[in-house]
Design an enzyme around this catalytic site. Structure first.
Site, short mmCIF file in Angstrom:
data_model
loop_
_atom_site.label_atom_id
_atom_site.label_comp_id
_atom_site.label_asym_id
_atom_site.label_seq_id
_atom_site.Cartn_x
_atom_site.Cartn_y
_atom_site.Cartn_z
N SER A 203 30.66 -27.38 -1.73
CA SER A 203 30.07 -27.73 -3.03
C SER A 203 30.27 -26.56 -3.98
CB SER A 203 28.59 -28.08 -2.86
OG SER A 203 28.03 -28.51 -4.08
N THR A 204 29.20 -25.92 -4.45
CA THR A 204 29.32 -24.82 -5.41
C THR A 204 30.20 -23.71 -4.86
OG1 THR A 204 27.07 -25.33 -6.11
CG2 THR A 204 28.00 -23.24 -6.85
N HIS A 230 31.70 -31.77 -3.44
CA HIS A 230 30.85 -32.40 -4.44
C HIS A 230 31.48 -32.27 -5.82
CE1 HIS A 230 27.19 -31.51 -1.64
NE2 HIS A 230 27.90 -32.54 -1.23
N MET A 323 25.49 -25.42 -2.65
CA MET A 323 24.05 -25.56 -2.80
C MET A 323 23.53 -26.65 -1.87
SD MET A 323 23.62 -25.47 -6.93
CE MET A 323 22.10 -26.42 -6.76
N ASP A 326 23.50 -30.36 2.41
CA ASP A 326 24.43 -31.41 2.82
C ASP A 326 25.38 -30.87 3.88
OD1 ASP A 326 25.65 -33.89 2.84
OD2 ASP A 326 26.98 -33.43 1.16
#
Length: 391
Positions: A203-204, A230, A323, A326
Site C-alpha cells: 500500500s503506502t 492499494h 498502512m 491488510d
C-alpha cells in the site's frame, strides 16, 4: 501535534484542505503556498511534519518541487493531491518516482462543499497521521538493530532462523498502533518445497517498493507473480504499464479470465478484488466486486485467501510497506496452508503497518530490508528446480 504545509495554486482547494484538516485531532495546518517555489522557502521557515502538494502549479509544479525538496529533506513526507484521471495518474506516478511519499485523489462528482471536505478528510487524515506520526520522537528503549545486510538484491541467500526485530528509521517512531515485532513463528514442518506462485501485497510506499523488487527479478522467472497494491481505478492500469516498460518482467493490469503465465506480473485493478480459479491445469484470474475488506478493494487478504486455496504450500507471499493491517488475516490462511510469508522490515518501510501487523502476529517466516527481497524471492523460487530451469 502534526504540522502540515498545504501547497496548491487554487485558493479554493487550499481552503478545502485547510477546512478538512481543521477539526482533525492532532493535526495543525501551519501554512499554505501557491506553488512549489514559494513552498521551498516556507518549508525552511515552518519546518512542517507533512506537506500536501498539488501537481499542476505555475512557476514550479509539484513534481519539480518534490525533486528539489528531496535534495535537502530526504524523509519529509509529501502527499500529492491528484485528479482521478489518466493524466492525473501518470503525473502522480511520476511524482512518486521523484520522491513523493503518497497521494490522495481530489473529490469528483461530489454534490456539495461539505461533502468535498468530508471526502478529503477521509482520505487525507489517516495518511497524515501515519506519515507524520513517524516523525515524532520514539518512546521507550531504542529498538534492536539488525546485522548489516548487503545492498545488492540477491547478494545473500535466505538464512535459516528468525531475524532480529527491525528498527525504525533513525529519529522516527513506529506508526501509531503498530504491533511490536516478534520472532517468526515456529513452523510445523521445515519449508523448502517447490514454489509455483509469488503473491505480493502493498500500500503506502508500495509503488516504489514494487518497482525495486521487480527490477531485481529476471525476465525468465519460472513462476507468475500476482500483486495487490492499494490504488484506485485508472491508476493501476497506468502503474502496470509503467512497470512493464521499466522492469524485465511482463506486467499487466489483471483482467477477467487471464491465464497465469511464468515471468508475468498481474496487478489487481482498482476497485476490484483479484481472485483465481482453475480450468484444467490452468489458473485464471477473476475480478470480484465483493465488499471492501480492511476498507480496501482490492484487498490483499482476499487475494491471499484465494491463492492459498489453489496453491497451498507452493505459494511464497510477501507483504511490503503499507498502512493498516491488510494482509495479516490472509497471511494466517497461507501459513495454515503450509505457505511461507516474507515481510519487509520497519527500517525500509515508508509505513510499517501491513508488514508490522504480519510480524506482530508471528506470521512472518523472515523479515528483510527492501533491497534484499528480490534476491530472497529468486533464491526461494530456485529451490526444487534444476539450474537450467531456475537460472
Amino acid at each position: 501535534m502534526i504540522s502540515v504545509l498545504v501547497v496548491d495554486d487554487s485558493v479554493v482547494v487550499r481552503r478545502l484542505i485547510v477546512d478538512a484538516l481543521g477539526e482533525a485531532p492532532g493535526i495543525q495546518v501551519v501554512g499554505t503556498a501557491a506553488n512549489g517555489l514559494l513552498a521551498q522557502a516556507k518549508i525552511d521557515q515552518l519546518k512542517p511534519d507533512v506537506i500536501t502538494m498539488d501537481i499542476e502549479m505555475p512557476e514550479m509544479d509539484g513534481i519539480e518541487a518534490v525533486r528539489e525538496l528531496r535534495k535537502r529533506h530526504a524523509t519529509l513526507p509529501v502527499i500529492m493531491f491528484s485528479t482521478l484521471s489518466a493524466s492525473g495518474a501518470t503525473a502522480t506516478l511520476e511524482a512518486l518516482s521523484a520522491g513523493a511519499t503518497d497521494y490522495v485523489t481530489k473529490p469528483s462528482n461530489v454534490g456539495s462543499v461539505k461533502e468535498s471536505i468530508a471526502a478529503v478528510r477521509e482520505q487525507l487524515v489517516p495518511k497524515i497521521q501515519a506519515l507524520g506520526g513517524r516523525r515524532r520522537p520514539a518512546a521507550g528503549p531504542p529498538p534492536l538493530r539488525p546485522a548489516a545486510a548487503p545492498t545488492r538484491p540477491g547478494a545473500a541467500p535466505l538464512r535459516p532462523g528468525p531475524p532480529p526485530p527491525a528498527p525504525g528509521r533513525p529519529g522516527l517512531a513506529a506508526p501509531a498502533g503498530a504491533p511490536p515485532a516478534r520472532p517468526a513463528a515456529p513452523r510445523r514442518a521445515a519449508p523448502g518445497g517447490r514454489i509455483d506462485l509469488l503473491a505480493i501485497g502493498s500500500s503506502t510506499g508500495g509503488p516504489d517498493a514494487l518497482t525495486k523488487v521487480l527490477l531485481g527479478l529476471p525476465a525468465d522467472l519460472p513462476v507468475p507473480i500476482v500483486i495487490t497494491q492499494h490504488m484506485p481505478p485508472v491508476f493501476t492500469k497506468m502503474f502496470a504499464e509503467r512497470l512493464d516498460r521499466s522492469t524485465p518482467l511482463r506486467v499487466l493490469e489483471a483482467g477477467e479470465g487471464m491465464e497465469l503465465a511464468p515471468g508475468t506480473v498481474y496487478i489487481a485493478p482498482g476497485d476490484r478484488h483479484l481472485v483465481f480459479t482453475r480450468r484444467g491445469t490452468a489458473t485464471l484470474t477473476q475480478l470480484s466486486g465483493a465488499p471492501q475488506e480492511n476498507s480496501c478493494r482490492p484487498a490483499v487478504d482476499v487475494m491471499f485467501r484465494s491463492v492459498a486455496a489453489l496453491y497451498g504450500a507452493s505459494v511464497f507471499a510477501t507483504v511490503l510497506t503499507g498502512m493498516g493491517q491488510d494482509g495479516r488475516s490472509g497471511a494466517k490462511v497461507l501459513r495454515d496452508a503450509g505457505a511461507e510469508v516474507l515481510a519487509q522490515d520497519e527500517a525500509s518501510s515508508v509505513v510499517w503497518g501491513m508488514p508490522g501487523a504480519v510480524v506482530g502476529a508471528g506470521l512472518a517466516d523472515e523479515v528483510l530490508p527492501l533491497d534484499r527481497i528480490a534476491g530472497a524471492l529468486l533464491n526461494r523460487v530456485r529451490v526444487g528446480r534444476s539450474p537450467a530451469v531456475a537460472r
